[in-house]
Design an enzyme around this catalytic site. Structure first.
Site, mmCIF file in Angstrom:
data_model
loop_
_atom_site.group_PDB
_atom_site.id
_atom_site.type_symbol
_atom_site.label_atom_id
_atom_site.label_comp_id
_atom_site.label_asym_id
_atom_site.label_seq_id
_atom_site.Cartn_x
_atom_site.Cartn_y
_atom_site.Cartn_z
ATOM 1 N N LYS A 117 0.826 -1.202 0.000
ATOM 2 C CA LYS A 117 0.000 0.000 0.000
ATOM 3 C C LYS A 117 0.865 1.259 0.000
ATOM 4 O O LYS A 117 0.609 2.197 -0.760
ATOM 5 C CB LYS A 117 -0.936 0.009 1.208
ATOM 6 N N ASP A 145 -6.646 1.072 1.119
ATOM 7 C CA ASP A 145 -6.695 1.161 2.573
ATOM 8 C C ASP A 145 -8.083 0.713 3.029
ATOM 9 O O ASP A 145 -8.864 0.159 2.255
ATOM 10 C CB ASP A 145 -6.377 2.582 3.035
#
Length: 218
Positions: free
Chosen positions: A120, A138
């Protein structure tokens, strides 16, 4: 979500916010990387509060190394998991100085080899710093992808892969920012604010949340 609904969905998000930006504050690409690393399981607002004091003093990898562990912890102790994050950031700074001359690597493989940098974080840096059409999934994007029917998936990676397939190319660079902001401020976890959502007409979520004070639709 039907394939024919995806383009108007993103067109509406673009019309409302043509040039979305990350809410993390930074002055250079290293600071972006550091802020994203620090933001894991923390809010952007909380990270910004700490980095507003940290970055003027230590805004480069070498400057962070010069602070040392105790010095760095003093600046970021208000952020969750700050001890682990401080160790990871120092180790990352050492690699950046020794192997990259203080610069930020531009490939996912190199970024993910940095301590504390996962998929991420790498996706955010690749997108924000280098304009690559990555999808940094997320909790907000995971929720929005599943709730709207845009990109259903049981894991963040599954949602990311679905987004890469389904988001039209003309919206790909900004897509993850639009979805994060949608999830953070409108499509919230406990009670989505459907009555003020610009894309509710294309969303699969049912029943839509009525505006406060209005009667629940029957």
């Amino acid at each position: 979500m039907k394939k024919s609904d995806i383009a108007p969905f993103f067109a509406a998000l673009q019309a409302a916010n043509p040039d979305p930006k990350t809410e993390l504050e930074y002055g250079n690409y290293f600071q972006l990387l550091a802020a994203v690393l620090l933001s894991a399981q923390a809010t952007d607002a909380g990270v910004n509060k700490a980095t507003r004091k940290l970055f003027p003093v230590a805004g480069t990898p070498q400057a962070v190394l010069d602070l040392g562990l105790d010095g760095l912890e003093g600046y970021i102790k208000t952020i969750g998991l700050y001890r682990t994050k401080a160790r990871n950031l120092l180790a990352t700074c050492r690699i950046l100085v020794d192997q990259y001359g203080g610069d930020i690597p531009r490939t996912r493989e190199e970024l993910e080899q940095l301590p504390g940098v996962g998929r991420k974080t790498a996706n955010v840096v690749l997108n924000v710093a280098f304009g690559e059409p990555t999808m940094a999934v997320d909790t907000h994007i995971f929720r929005v992808g599943n709730r709207t029917g845009l990109a259903p998936g049981k894991t963040p990676l599954a949602v990311e892969q679905a987004l890469l397939k389904r988001v039209p190319k003309e919206y790909a660079v900004h897509a993850h920012h639009w979805l994060i902001l949608l999830g953070r401020y409108v499509c919230q976890a406990r009670k989505p604010r459907c009555w003020e959502c610009r894309v509710s007409q294309w969303c699969d979520y049912q029943p839509k949340t009525p505006a406060p004070g209005s009667q629940t639709p029957r």
